[in-house]
Design an enzyme around this catalytic site. Structure first.
Site, short mmCIF file in Angstrom:
data_model
loop_
_atom_site.label_atom_id
_atom_site.label_comp_id
_atom_site.label_asym_id
_atom_site.label_seq_id
_atom_site.Cartn_x
_atom_site.Cartn_y
_atom_site.Cartn_z
N LYS A 1 0.87 -1.18 0.00
CA LYS A 1 0.00 0.00 0.00
C LYS A 1 0.90 1.23 0.00
O LYS A 1 1.55 1.54 1.00
CB LYS A 1 -0.91 -0.01 1.23
CG LYS A 1 -1.92 1.12 1.22
CD LYS A 1 -2.90 0.95 2.38
CE LYS A 1 -3.99 1.99 2.35
NZ LYS A 1 -3.51 3.36 2.30
N TYR B 1 -2.23 0.44 -10.06
CA TYR B 1 -2.72 -0.74 -9.34
C TYR B 1 -4.19 -1.05 -9.54
O TYR B 1 -4.71 -1.96 -8.92
CB TYR B 1 -2.41 -0.62 -7.85
CG TYR B 1 -2.85 0.68 -7.19
CD1 TYR B 1 -4.18 1.06 -7.17
CD2 TYR B 1 -1.92 1.51 -6.58
CE1 TYR B 1 -4.57 2.24 -6.57
CE2 TYR B 1 -2.30 2.69 -5.98
CZ TYR B 1 -3.63 3.05 -5.98
OH TYR B 1 -4.03 4.22 -5.39
N CYS C 1 29.05 29.18 17.86
CA CYS C 1 30.02 30.28 17.82
C CYS C 1 29.82 31.32 18.92
O CYS C 1 30.61 32.24 19.05
CB CYS C 1 29.99 30.96 16.46
SG CYS C 1 28.51 31.96 16.21
#
Ligand code: IVH
Length: 706
Positions: free
Chosen positions: A135, A244, A429
């Site tokens: 599926k 499908y 930083c």
């Protein structure tokens, strides 16, 4: 009739051949299109034409990266003016009944058997074969072919009518535009549009770089990509397709679902290979388990399996109940959630400086995958869900991709815990991290961003690449590859370091791919850029929203580096003159001003600029005088012929600096035409139109130059 018969099979083409073949096919097909549509005089049979297009499509399917901008597969009619047209499906698009347990599956098969036994003769132990399929977790689409040609592609919509997305679907390489070989006159092919994980990640990465919100999962990305009014956007995204099922057909195409899949494959539709014919429920459950185990490796999302009664005559007899067929079942995978504890919240700094919180979890197995980190998206998300370090949380693997935190199990919150305080300092930083405020809506940006762009190691590569790029410092021979390698090996970290690279000549010369000569070339290229114009300098700093055009405006307004830096720092006072002057510049609004002020509010950035000014010489820019100061301010001037005292380019720049518009052609709107030696047609035209003509000396006189 065409050369295609003799052409090499697409599967055998090398990348270079494929590219050459696409280059041959694009104009060829365009030519046949023109003969067919414009001249109504085709010289190629439909079959011959289709063969060309199919070949083009097949090559593009194999080498999607070679799809040309002028590809025939992208050429379609005009897009609908507004939104998508609504279209009715030939047959409704049904949804599926869901099952979650083996018991649900047994019940389903028992229902199917009972229902069929009431209609036809069925032996007690007669097998009912079922096709199991993956599926696919995408969005369903219906493709309508008439006489083998794709005429309509529509989304599911409410099942009866969807949206016409034909133009977009035509850009999906895997979907044939024409099919041949015993095709029914009308054929609706149904299937799933989806996005592969690699394409999803690449898309999200690009979106992040463009500062666009990422898609949450591949399904959303596929849907968002398909539902684009501009089909070029869809074309730029990589979408996949699996067929499908069928919708309307003018004649039967097979006796079984398995046969149908075979025919779809023969018509060149992609058919998912993960399908198995099952004889009974045990077979079905084994298939479900196998798919569950395979799913993490597929490279695309599946969210379960679908069972379909194999015989199509039985499907017909079973029919449907309330918009779902009785002959099919979606067996979903169990929700992939698990409970664990947040050990810590880490902050990642992206290449663009966005601070992204990540939950560090006590490792936990979620649906077969060990999860140790989960994205927390951003500051607001943490606050909304009140997620705290040491909380017990429910973790979910969303669509197999990035684990997410669904909720906090409050009952298990340890006493004395405090809400999470999002850092206001970049953990990489140490620069301030801020959330930009949209000056129009007043809404804060979802992301908090590090303001130390130029010194932040997390952003260094990105910034340095920009710093040396063509429109910035334009350092030849210092490409992306070198910037990456030099920053990784700590040869450079800040822009100033680039100008101190000569001190590391020996080290560089010893690196692979370098030698004394190439180092000398690089050093020379860097030295050549030690002098730079102010606008390029400003642009090179990579300040958010300050591109080339804005940098030019700023350079023109402030003239010198010192003046500009001072003005930017002073502009921090929103009630002051400096701020008014900044936002008073045509085309600079409060949003750009805010970014400039932000940049200079970060001491690290000032240090970088100061460090850089010790290495380079910044040329000042002729400042724009007050609009009334020059007699040529606002006038349109054309230069023609050879000037004696300055180059034409210098004369133009000078005129612009005094507020004049310099044009290349003479018209009635031209105020002055300045004529040098050997003037051409422009001088003639000026005479004809009665435009004022000035000699070079008269011009210099006018602008007050001796
Ligand atoms: S068959 C009438 N097969 O799942 C039967 N659907 O939850 C139509 N889906 O809307 C659907 N893979 O978008 C079918 N192999 C497959 C599928 C599939 C994914 C989707 C489809 C459908 C949804 C229902």
């Amino acid at each position: 009739m065409t050369k295609t018969q003799a052409a090499r099979p697409v599967a055998d083409l090398t990348p270079a051949e494929a590219k050459a073949e696409l280059a041959r096919l694009a104009p060829l097909i365009a030519e046949h299109d023109r003969r067919y549509y414009a001249d109504s005089a085709p010289i190629l049979s439909d079959a011959g034409y289709d063969a060309l297009r199919r070949r083009n499509d097949a090559i593009e399917a194999r080498f999607p990266e070679f799809r040309r901008a002028d590809s025939p597969s992208l050429r379609v009619g005009a897009a609908p003016a507004q939104g998508f047209a609504k279209v009715t499906h030939g047959e409704p698009m049904l949804s599926l009944q869901n099952a979650f347990t083996g018991e649900d599956v047994r019940d389903f098969m028992a229902r199917v058997r009972r229902f069929l036994a009431g209609l036809i003769h069925l032996e007690r132990d007669q097998p009912i074969e079922v096709m199991g399929e993956a599926k696919i977790d995408g969005l369903s689409i219906s493709l309508r072919y008439e006489r083998g040609k794709l005429v309509l592609a529509a989304t599911r919509g409410d099942g009866h009518a969807g949206e016409d997305v034909t133009h977009n679907i035509r850009t999906v390489a895997e979907i044939p535009h024409a099919i041949g070989g015993g095709v029914p006159a009308i054929l609706e092919v149904r299937g799933e549009i989806y996005m592969r994980h690699q394409d999803f990640f690449a898309l999200n990465q690009a979106r992040e770089q463009a500062e666009e919100p990422p898609f949450a999962n591949p399904r959303n990305a596929a849907a968002g990509s398909l539902r684009q009014l501009d089909w070029r956007i869809t074309a730029a995204r990589q979408l996949g397709f699996f067929a499908y099922a069928l919708g309307q057909t003018s004649e039967p195409v097979a006796a079984t679902h398995q046969g149908l899949l075979e025919r779809l494959g023969a018509w060149r539709f992609p058919v998912n290979p993960l399908a198995r014919l099952c004889k009974d429920v045990d077979d079905m459950l084994a298939f479900h388990a196998a798919m569950g185990a395979a799913r993490a490796e597929l490279g695309y999302d599946i969210d379960g399996v679908v069972y379909k009664v194999n015989r199509l005559d039985w499907q017909e007899q079973l029919g449907q109940v309330s918009r779902a067929p009785r002959w099919a079942l979606a067996h979903k995978f169990a929700a992939e959630q698990a409970e664990t504890r947040i050990a810590d919240i880490a902050i990642q700094v992206g290449r663009t400086g966005a601070l992204t919180p990540v939950a560090i979890l006590e490792p936990i197995n979620v649906g077969g995958v060990v999860v140790q980190r989960a994205t927390l998206h951003n500051e607001d998300e943490i606050q909304r869900k009140d997620i705290r370090v040491s909380d017990t949380v429910i973790v979910q693997r969303a669509g197999d991709v990035i684990p997410q935190i669904v909720s906090v199990v409050l009952a298990r919150r340890p006493p004395g815990s405090a809400p999470y305080g999002f850092p206001a300092i970049c953990p990489v930083c140490g620069s301030r991290a801020v959330r930009a405020i949209d000056p129009v809506t007043g809404a804060p940006d979802a992301a908090r961003r590090c303001t130390g762009g130029l010194i932040c190691p997390a952003q260094a590569k990105e910034r340095l690449r920009h710093f040396v790029s063509r429109d910035a410092f334009d350092i030849e021979g210092l490409g992306r590859k070198h910037i990456d390698a030099f920053t990784e090996d700590k040869l450079i970290a800040t822009p100033g370091d680039v100008f101190r690279l000569h001190g590391k000549s020996k080290e560089i010369a010893e690196r692979e791919g370098w030698g004394p000569q190439s180092v000398a070339n690089l050093t020379a290229a860097i030295e050549a850029r030690r002098t730079i114009t102010l606008d390029r300098f400003i642009h090179a700093l990579g300040i958010s929203q300050v591109g080339q055009a804005t940098a030019r405006l700023l350079a023109r307004e402030y003239g010198t580096l010192d003046e500009w830096v001072r003005a930017m720092r002073d502009a921090a006072d929103p009630a002051g003159d400096a701020y008014r002057r900044l936002v008073g510049i045509d085309q600079i609004g409060p949003a750009v001003a805010a970014d400039l002020i932000q940049f200079f509010a970060e001491p690290h950035n000032l240090e970088v600029v100061e460090d850089l000014t010790r290495e380079v010489r910044v040329q000042s820019t002729a400042q724009r005088p007050p609009a009334t100061a020059s007699p040529i301010a606002g006038k349109t001037v054309v230069f023609t012929g050879n000037l004696a005292r300055v180059t034409r380019t210098a004369a133009k720049t000078g005129a612009e600096a005094l507020g004049a518009k310099v044009s290349e052609s003479v018209s009635k709107k031209t105020d002055y035409v300045v004529v040098g030696a050997d003037p051409g047609s422009k001088a003639e035209k000026a005479k004809m139109l009665g435009v004022a003509i000035l000699s070079e000396a008269e011009w210099l006189d006018l602008i007050g130059r001796p």
